[in-house]
Write a protein that holds these residues in place. Structure first.
Motif, PDB file in Angstrom:
ATOM      1  N   GLU A   1      17.567   4.282   5.559  1.00  0.00           N
ATOM      2  CA  GLU A   1      16.321   4.598   6.265  1.00  0.00           C
ATOM      3  C   GLU A   1      16.121   6.101   6.398  1.00  0.00           C
TER       4      GLU A   1
ATOM      5  N   SER B   1       0.005  -2.532   2.942  1.00  0.00           N
ATOM      6  CA  SER B   1       1.108  -3.495   2.818  1.00  0.00           C
ATOM      7  C   SER B   1       2.046  -2.995   1.713  1.00  0.00           C
ATOM      8  N   GLU B   2       3.195  -3.618   1.586  1.00  0.00           N
ATOM      9  CA  GLU B   2       4.118  -3.238   0.512  1.00  0.00           C
ATOM     10  C   GLU B   2       3.456  -3.461  -0.851  1.00  0.00           C
ATOM     11  N   GLY B   3       2.678  -4.521  -0.972  1.00  0.00           N
ATOM     12  CA  GLY B   3       1.937  -4.770  -2.217  1.00  0.00           C
ATOM     13  C   GLY B   3       0.919  -3.685  -2.504  1.00  0.00           C
ATOM     14  N   ASP B   4       0.238  -3.198  -1.447  1.00  0.00           N
ATOM     15  CA  ASP B   4      -0.720  -2.103  -1.617  1.00  0.00           C
ATOM     16  C   ASP B   4      -0.018  -0.842  -2.117  1.00  0.00           C
ATOM     17  N   TRP B   5       1.132  -0.521  -1.532  1.00  0.00           N
ATOM     18  CA  TRP B   5       1.893   0.656  -1.958  1.00  0.00           C
ATOM     19  C   TRP B   5       2.292   0.510  -3.431  1.00  0.00           C
ATOM     20  N   LYS B   6       2.711  -0.686  -3.803  1.00  0.00           N
ATOM     21  CA  LYS B   6       3.112  -0.943  -5.197  1.00  0.00           C
ATOM     22  C   LYS B   6       1.934  -0.752  -6.140  1.00  0.00           C
TER      23      LYS B   6
END
Length: 127
Positions: free
Chosen positions: A80, A109-114
């Protein structure tokens, strides 16, 4: 740090894959750190990391990753912590700070970051 000790478990597993004792591995990491900035590192410190009792510095994590042939960013994520070069870029670049703040404010979201990462990589490949 996560209760599962993912960082320590990964370091221990990877160290054992290299068939190094804690003493030998710690000595190798200590050599890397001394070359960089004179820091020390010993097997008792490594034992505490592997057992989840402490989280090492960014410099120590990078040296550990290099010695293991592992990805430093992945170890830093497990700890972290952020890579120091990213922090430096955020300190130096007002536009980098604005970009990152804007993305964070969007509550991605994590998907958005990806997807954002994939878009940046796609643009870079087209250059």
């Amino acid at each position: 740090m996560a209760e599962t000790n993912a960082l320590g478990d990964r370091i221990r597993r990877r160290r054992k894959e290299t068939q190094l004792s804690q003493r030998e591995f710690a000595s190798r990491v200590a050599t890397r750190l001394k070359e960089q900035d004179g820091r020390g590192f010993d097997f008792s410190y490594l034992s505490k990391i592997e057992n989840g009792h402490l989280v090492p510095s960014v410099a120590a994590l990078v040296a550990i990753a290099e010695e293991l042939g592992d990805n430093p960013d992945e170890l830093l994520a497990l700890a972290e912590k952020a890579p120091s070069d990213l922090g430096q870029k955020l300190r130096d670049s007002p536009n980098a700070r604005l970009f990152y703040r804007s993305a964070v404010d969007l509550n991605l979201s994590e998907g958005d970051w990806k997807r954002l990462l994939d878009e940046l990589k796609s643009r870079k490949e087209k250059e």
